[in-house]
Design a protein around this motif. Structure first.
Motif, short mmCIF file in Angstrom:
data_model
loop_
_atom_site.label_atom_id
_atom_site.label_comp_id
_atom_site.label_asym_id
_atom_site.label_seq_id
_atom_site.Cartn_x
_atom_site.Cartn_y
_atom_site.Cartn_z
N LEU A 1 0.84 -1.21 0.00
CA LEU A 1 0.00 0.00 0.00
C LEU A 1 0.87 1.26 0.00
N TYR A 2 0.37 2.28 -0.68
CA TYR A 2 1.11 3.55 -0.76
C TYR A 2 1.28 4.12 0.64
N PRO A 3 2.50 4.39 1.06
CA PRO A 3 2.73 4.84 2.44
C PRO A 3 2.31 6.29 2.65
N ALA A 4 1.21 6.46 3.32
CA ALA A 4 0.74 7.81 3.63
C ALA A 4 0.05 7.80 4.97
N SER A 5 0.21 8.85 5.74
CA SER A 5 -0.38 8.89 7.07
C SER A 5 -1.18 10.17 7.24
N ARG A 6 -2.32 10.04 7.91
CA ARG A 6 -3.15 11.20 8.17
C ARG A 6 -2.72 11.92 9.44
N THR A 7 -1.93 11.27 10.24
CA THR A 7 -1.54 11.86 11.51
C THR A 7 -0.03 11.94 11.59
N LYS A 8 0.43 12.90 12.38
CA LYS A 8 1.87 12.97 12.64
C LYS A 8 2.07 13.74 13.94
N PRO A 9 3.14 13.45 14.65
CA PRO A 9 3.38 14.15 15.92
C PRO A 9 3.87 15.58 15.69
N VAL A 10 3.25 16.53 16.37
CA VAL A 10 3.70 17.94 16.26
C VAL A 10 3.88 18.54 17.66
N LYS A 11 4.10 17.68 18.63
CA LYS A 11 4.27 18.15 20.01
C LYS A 11 5.41 19.15 20.12
N ASN A 12 6.50 18.89 19.41
CA ASN A 12 7.65 19.81 19.47
C ASN A 12 7.32 21.16 18.86
N ILE A 13 6.49 21.15 17.79
CA ILE A 13 6.09 22.43 17.19
C ILE A 13 5.22 23.21 18.17
N LEU A 14 4.32 22.51 18.86
CA LEU A 14 3.49 23.15 19.88
C LEU A 14 4.37 23.84 20.92
N LYS A 15 5.37 23.11 21.38
CA LYS A 15 6.24 23.62 22.44
C LYS A 15 7.07 24.80 21.94
N GLU A 16 7.46 24.73 20.67
CA GLU A 16 8.30 25.77 20.08
C GLU A 16 7.52 27.06 19.84
N LEU B 1 0.84 28.96 28.06
CA LEU B 1 -0.25 28.55 27.17
C LEU B 1 -0.14 27.07 26.81
N TYR B 2 1.08 26.62 26.63
CA TYR B 2 1.33 25.19 26.37
C TYR B 2 0.80 24.35 27.54
N ASN B 3 1.09 24.79 28.76
CA ASN B 3 0.61 24.07 29.95
C ASN B 3 -0.91 24.11 30.04
N THR B 4 -1.52 25.23 29.62
CA THR B 4 -2.98 25.34 29.63
C THR B 4 -3.60 24.30 28.70
N LEU B 5 -3.01 24.10 27.52
CA LEU B 5 -3.52 23.09 26.59
C LEU B 5 -3.38 21.68 27.16
N LYS B 6 -2.28 21.44 27.84
CA LYS B 6 -2.11 20.12 28.48
C LYS B 6 -3.17 19.92 29.56
N ASP C 1 -1.27 27.98 11.05
CA ASP C 1 -0.16 28.92 11.15
C ASP C 1 1.06 28.31 11.82
N MET C 2 0.85 27.37 12.73
CA MET C 2 1.99 26.67 13.32
C MET C 2 2.81 25.96 12.24
N LEU C 3 2.11 25.29 11.33
CA LEU C 3 2.80 24.57 10.26
C LEU C 3 3.46 25.52 9.28
N LEU C 4 2.91 26.73 9.15
CA LEU C 4 3.50 27.74 8.27
C LEU C 4 4.54 28.60 8.99
N ARG C 5 4.73 28.32 10.28
CA ARG C 5 5.67 29.07 11.12
C ARG C 5 5.29 30.55 11.18
N ILE C 6 3.99 30.79 11.37
CA ILE C 6 3.46 32.15 11.52
C ILE C 6 2.95 32.31 12.95
N ASP C 7 3.25 33.43 13.59
CA ASP C 7 2.80 33.66 14.97
C ASP C 7 1.28 33.76 15.03
N ASN C 8 0.70 33.04 15.95
CA ASN C 8 -0.76 33.06 16.16
C ASN C 8 -1.03 32.42 17.51
#
Length: 529
Positions: free
Chosen positions: A94-109, A115-120, A142-149
């Motif tokens: 099967l073609y390797p594709a995933s709908r999910t991926k970890p972005v915990k580090n992006i959240l923290k960054e 605010l990070y603790n509030t989400l947790k 915007d997180m994925l685009l590296r834009i402040d929000n």
């Protein structure tokens, strides 16, 4: 949908047909709402290729084409049946594709630690209540685009109202609940907001109507949104914290810089999305997908923009006029015929475009002063749009764009003020700093900035900029108390002397307190004699 020569032109699903009929579009041509931007496969295509298109790219119906001739279709149900029967043998290919991926580090960054603790905390609270909680909306994009929000929007699979009340208590914050729409807003101690919504399904009774709301799942909640790039979510429950969920190919559209709606009736159900599409397209430097562009053109042709409430049009237009570069948005709105579809007097000719550029330049300059004064950019651009129209036409235009009567009165009053200012500047004679200060004192800063943008005289621009940066903040070197100490009494003469000292100070004729007191003594002596 095929042409007369059995060549594929597009596809249309049962869901789209049903919804189109519900909107009274039964007599519309199929081509208006069929999906055009589709893929097809050859009869010899591999299973992984079929799966990639149907599952990963969310194309529910896949035409099978040999050369230019349509030989059949494969549905999602067909694919699932094949995968169920042969899962063991085909899993490896099967073609390797995933709908999910970890972005915990992006959240923290990207987020402040608090605010990070509030989400947790929100995720842990949701899990304890038996709810799934997700971070959704523009902040994920915007997180994925590296834009402040830092605009926090949460969706709850469960009772969003009870969750919001529990979270506000945990955070020691205020909460306002809206039972009808199953939403709530938490106001934190630093005045930051957290918007919370129950995962919901919205449907529209007719084009431009307000949505009717029912409880739903995360996937259906995301499906009701405007564009694929806004459909991603991040799981906050402890077991999945930081997991990015993408049902509709949003990551691919971000990579390909494409604005794409989720279904063919998106602009029928909410025509104001047309303006939003242009705003996002120009903000991010993206382009409208082929199918989405076709749907925009169909909605304009059908006149749906005239059916949406004018206040919703105002909301979207004011957002466009508050963008960093509204000129690009206006160019695109004009190119697609959207401006004229909104009102016959809404144009963007070369002179208005030049004025928009001048306003943009003026606002950029002013913002760099960091005066912390509130200026509404949309109001300045609205002044440019009405230009020198007769008041009756200006009122008609502004009313059709959703401005309220008080806002219209303010815009027209501002226009009169600015015209009066520029008329005074156009008169012959010396214009010393004290004259400029008298002319502009007490005027709204937005009106002053619009006058600065509108004038074509470099000298006038310089005088207005000097007033904003220096002259309006000038303080005389002496106070009323100082003048009383040398013999003045409180009253008209005291005020008159202070005013003259201030004007002479602005003009450089009085440079310090000593010279000011000398002038005051002479002034007092002259009055006494």
């Amino acid at each position: 949908v095929t042409t007369g020569k059995n060549r594929i032109a597009g596809i249309i699903t049962r869901q789209i047909v049903s919804r189109a009929l519900a909107h009274g579009l039964g007599n519309s041509p199929v081509k208006e709402y069929m999906l055009r931007d589709i893929k097809s496969v050859h009869p010899d295509a591999a299973v992984w290729e079929i799966r990639k298109i149907i599952i990963d790219e969310n194309q529910r119906l896949l035409p099978v084409v040999r050369g230019t001739r349509v030989e059949g279709v494969i549905t999602r149900t067909d694919l699932l049946r094949i995968m169920h029967d042969k899962i063991a043998s085909i899993e490896g290919s099967l073609y390797p594709a995933s709908r999910t991926k970890p972005v915990k580090n992006i959240l923290k960054e990207r987020l402040p630690q608090e605010l990070y603790n509030t989400l947790k905390d929100a995720g842990e609270l949701g899990a304890s209540m038996g709810f799934n909680v997700y971070l959704v909306g523009g902040i994920v994009r915007d997180m994925l685009l590296r834009i402040d929000n830092l605009d926090i929007d949460l969706v709850v699979e469960g009772d969003g109202i009870s969750f919001a009340k529990a979270l506000s208590k945990k955070l020691n914050a205020r909460v306002a609940c809206h039972e009808k729409f199953k939403t709530a807003v938490i106001t934190l101690r630093d005045q930051r907001h957290i918007d919370i919504a129950t995962a919901r399904l919205e449907y529209y009774n007719y084009p431009g109507d307000l949505p009717q709301v029912e409880e739903s799942t995360l996937k259906l909640d995301l499906y009701r949104r405007d564009f694929t790039i806004n459909t991603m979510a991040i799981a906050l429950n402890p077991q999945r914290f930081g997991e990015l969920i993408d049902y509709f190919g949003a990551q691919r559209d971000l990579k390909e810089k494409r604005i794409r709606v989720l279904h063919s009736l998106s602009f029928v159900e909410d025509p104001s999305r047309i303006l939003r599409a242009i705003r996002f397209e120009q903000r991010f430097g993206f382009s409208l997908g082929k199918q989405t562009l076709s749907l925009v053109q169909s909605a304009i042709k059908a006149g749906f923009l005239k059916e949406v409430s004018s206040r919703r049009i105002f909301h979207e237009l004011s957002q466009i006029l508050s963008e960093e570069n509204p000129v690009a948005c206006m160019d695109r709105l004009k190119e697609l015929g959207i401006l004229n579809a909104m009102h016959s007097d809404l144009d963007f000719n070369s002179s208005k475009r030049d004025l928009f550029l001048s306003i943009k330049e003026t606002l950029t300059w002013f913002n760099l002063l960091y005066t912390h004064e509130t200026v509404q950019p949309w109001a300045l651009y609205a002044l440019a749009l009405i230009g020198s129209m007769k008041s009756s036409r200006a009122v008609s235009l502004l009313k059709s764009l959703g401005l309220e009567p008080r806002e219209i009165r303010k815009i027209l009053a501002s226009r009169d003020t600015v015209l009066a200012i520029l008329k005074e500047f156009a008169k012959k004679g010396p214009k010393r700093p004290s004259w400029v200060a008298r002319l502009l004192e007490g005027k709204d800063i937005g009106d002053i900035l619009y006058a600065m943008a509108r004038t074509k005289s470099p000298e006038v621009k310089k005088m207005i900029s000097s007033y904003i940066t220096m002259w309006r903040n000038y303080k005389p070197p002496v106070t009323g108390k100082d003048l009383i100490s040398i013999g003045f009494s409180e009253g008209k003469e005291l005020g008159e002397c202070i005013t003259i000292i201030k004007e002479k100070g602005l003009n450089g004729e009085i440079r310090n307190a000593k010279e000011a007191l000398e002038f005051a003594r002479k002034f007092l002596d002259a009055k006494k004699s």
